[in-house]
Design a protein around this motif. Structure first.
Motif, short mmCIF file in Angstrom:
data_model
loop_
_atom_site.label_atom_id
_atom_site.label_comp_id
_atom_site.label_asym_id
_atom_site.label_seq_id
_atom_site.Cartn_x
_atom_site.Cartn_y
_atom_site.Cartn_z
N ALA A 233 0.82 -1.21 0.00
CA ALA A 233 0.00 0.00 0.00
C ALA A 233 0.85 1.26 0.00
N LEU A 234 2.08 1.16 0.47
CA LEU A 234 2.95 2.34 0.58
C LEU A 234 3.29 2.92 -0.80
N GLU A 235 3.31 2.09 -1.83
CA GLU A 235 3.76 2.54 -3.15
C GLU A 235 2.92 3.67 -3.73
N PRO A 236 1.60 3.54 -3.85
CA PRO A 236 0.83 4.66 -4.40
C PRO A 236 0.84 5.88 -3.50
N LEU A 237 0.97 5.68 -2.19
CA LEU A 237 1.00 6.82 -1.27
C LEU A 237 2.27 7.66 -1.48
N MET A 238 3.38 7.01 -1.77
CA MET A 238 4.61 7.76 -2.01
C MET A 238 4.48 8.60 -3.29
N LEU A 239 3.80 8.05 -4.29
CA LEU A 239 3.57 8.83 -5.51
C LEU A 239 2.66 10.02 -5.24
N LEU A 240 1.59 9.79 -4.49
CA LEU A 240 0.69 10.88 -4.15
C LEU A 240 1.41 11.94 -3.33
N HIS A 241 2.25 11.51 -2.42
CA HIS A 241 3.06 12.43 -1.63
C HIS A 241 3.84 13.35 -2.53
N SER A 242 4.52 12.79 -3.51
CA SER A 242 5.34 13.58 -4.43
C SER A 242 4.49 14.57 -5.22
N ARG A 243 3.33 14.11 -5.68
CA ARG A 243 2.50 14.97 -6.52
C ARG A 243 1.83 16.09 -5.72
N LEU A 244 1.32 15.75 -4.55
CA LEU A 244 0.68 16.77 -3.73
C LEU A 244 1.69 17.78 -3.21
N ALA A 245 2.88 17.33 -2.89
CA ALA A 245 3.92 18.23 -2.37
C ALA A 245 4.36 19.23 -3.43
N ASN A 246 4.23 18.86 -4.70
CA ASN A 246 4.69 19.73 -5.78
C ASN A 246 3.58 20.53 -6.44
N THR A 247 2.37 20.41 -5.94
CA THR A 247 1.24 21.17 -6.49
C THR A 247 1.51 22.67 -6.36
N PRO A 248 1.21 23.51 -7.37
CA PRO A 248 0.53 23.14 -8.60
C PRO A 248 1.47 22.87 -9.76
N GLN A 249 2.76 22.74 -9.50
CA GLN A 249 3.70 22.60 -10.59
C GLN A 249 3.81 21.18 -11.12
N HIS A 250 3.17 20.18 -10.44
CA HIS A 250 3.40 18.81 -10.86
C HIS A 250 2.85 18.58 -12.27
N LYS A 251 3.48 17.68 -12.98
CA LYS A 251 3.03 17.32 -14.31
C LYS A 251 2.36 15.95 -14.24
N MET A 252 1.31 15.80 -15.04
CA MET A 252 0.58 14.54 -15.03
C MET A 252 1.43 13.45 -15.67
N ARG A 253 1.46 12.31 -15.00
CA ARG A 253 2.07 11.13 -15.58
C ARG A 253 1.39 9.91 -15.01
N GLY A 254 1.37 8.85 -15.78
CA GLY A 254 0.73 7.63 -15.31
C GLY A 254 1.75 6.64 -14.80
N ASP A 255 1.49 6.03 -13.68
CA ASP A 255 2.40 5.05 -13.10
C ASP A 255 1.63 3.78 -12.80
N LYS A 256 2.32 2.66 -12.95
CA LYS A 256 1.73 1.37 -12.66
C LYS A 256 2.39 0.78 -11.44
N LEU A 257 1.58 0.41 -10.45
CA LEU A 257 2.11 -0.16 -9.22
C LEU A 257 1.32 -1.41 -8.86
#
Length: 308
Positions: free
Chosen positions: A284-308
């Protein structure tokens, strides 16, 4: 032909195991809250929220009065409780507002022998762990359409209690209350027709808010390992479909599922949302780490798709 919801549910328990009816939310949430807190502790290391004292209307904390500060800053009511002087600080309005939602509809109850948990249990765990992490970072978090966004330490408890009392079963939440500069995070198998998801995303995008899609799939929903006579049942409406030689459907099923996921990715790119595919046999930690990165960089984050 497979139904518009491409996730199969075989009634042959000797082919793969199912958990049966999911435990009630009231019974499962206490354990999930403990596990979510543990996972969140691993996520919050290095997650620096934007909450600090400054201009705003929301009370944050009392702190000791410092020598040299103006006397009008003293909160005399709080100071009267003991021999010390205190200043009332308010929350800086730059704290993010994050709205979360876990899909608890019937299809989310599914679990095969290959999975660590049902899709519903994993969705709840991810939502609660993210809420814990956001609270620790000083952000405001709320259950979309059902609670206010709270920055207090009991925000996660409020979300859990609301789930028990409301027992929401909607795939997508009511977007009412989502405003500009806020973000929404959806945990779901996203197996409804894409046009339903598109309309929901359009409503949120029209407010200026951003979003994050986390699609949860059981590993056998990606492989279709069925052979021989098999009966499939739609968990949403009970419709049944029989296959004499299920293995002959595999290629068509996998093609339709791939097209479906591509449509979701396209919607995410169109609205500049992030998209993550998570399998319930993965940590379960894997998608949370991705969300952490994206939320921390808002609003500059760029959309990308990841498979976990």
């Amino acid at each position: 032909m497979l139904s518009s919801r491409p996730a199969p549910q075989s009634l042959q328990e000797n082919t793969f195991g199912v958990t049966g009816e999911a435990q009630s939310l009231a019974g499962s949430l206490p354990d999930l809250l403990v596990e979510a807190s543990r996972i969140a502790a691993n996520v919050t290391a290095g997650w620096h929220g934007r909450r600090r004292s400054g201009p705003g209307e929301t009370f944050w904390q009392f702190r000791p009065f410092l020598a040299g500060e103006a006397a009008h800053q003293v909160d005399w009511r709080r100071s009267a409780r003991d021999d010390n002087l205190y200043v009332r600080e308010r929350e800086w309005e730059a704290a993010q507002t994050i709205w979360v939602w876990a899909d608890l509809s019937a299809s989310m109850h599914f679990q095969s022998k290959q999975a660590k948990s049902s899709k519903q249990t994993r969705a709840l765990l991810l939502m609660l762990a993210l809420s814990y992490a956001l609270n620790e970072a000083g952000e405001r978090v709320g259950l979309t359409g059902l609670t206010h966004a709270l920055a207090s330490r009991n925000a996660v408890q409020t979300i859990a209690e609301t789930l028990v009392h409301e027992n929401p079963s909607s795939t997508l939440p009511n977007p009412e209350g989502i405003r500009r500069f806020s973000e929404t995070v959806l945990f779901s198998d996203l197996l409804d027709p894409p046009d339903k998801l598109e309309k929901w995303m359009e409503t949120i995008a029209s407010t200026g808010a951003k979003g994050h899609l986390v699609q949860l799939l059981d590993p056998i929903e990606e492989s279709f390992p069925f052979t021989g006579p098999t009966r499939f049942e739609d968990p949403e409406n009970g419709a049944q479909l029989k296959a004499g030689r299920a293995q002959t459907w595999q290629q068509e099923y996998l093609h339709r599922l791939a097209v479906h996921k591509d449509q979701i990715r396209s919607l995410a790119r169109r609205f500049d949302w992030s998209y993550t595919l998570h399998h319930t046999n993965r940590p379960a930690l894997e998608p949370l780490m991705l969300l952490h990165s994206r939320l921390a960089n808002t609003p500059q984050h760029k959309m990308r798709g990841d498979k976990l």
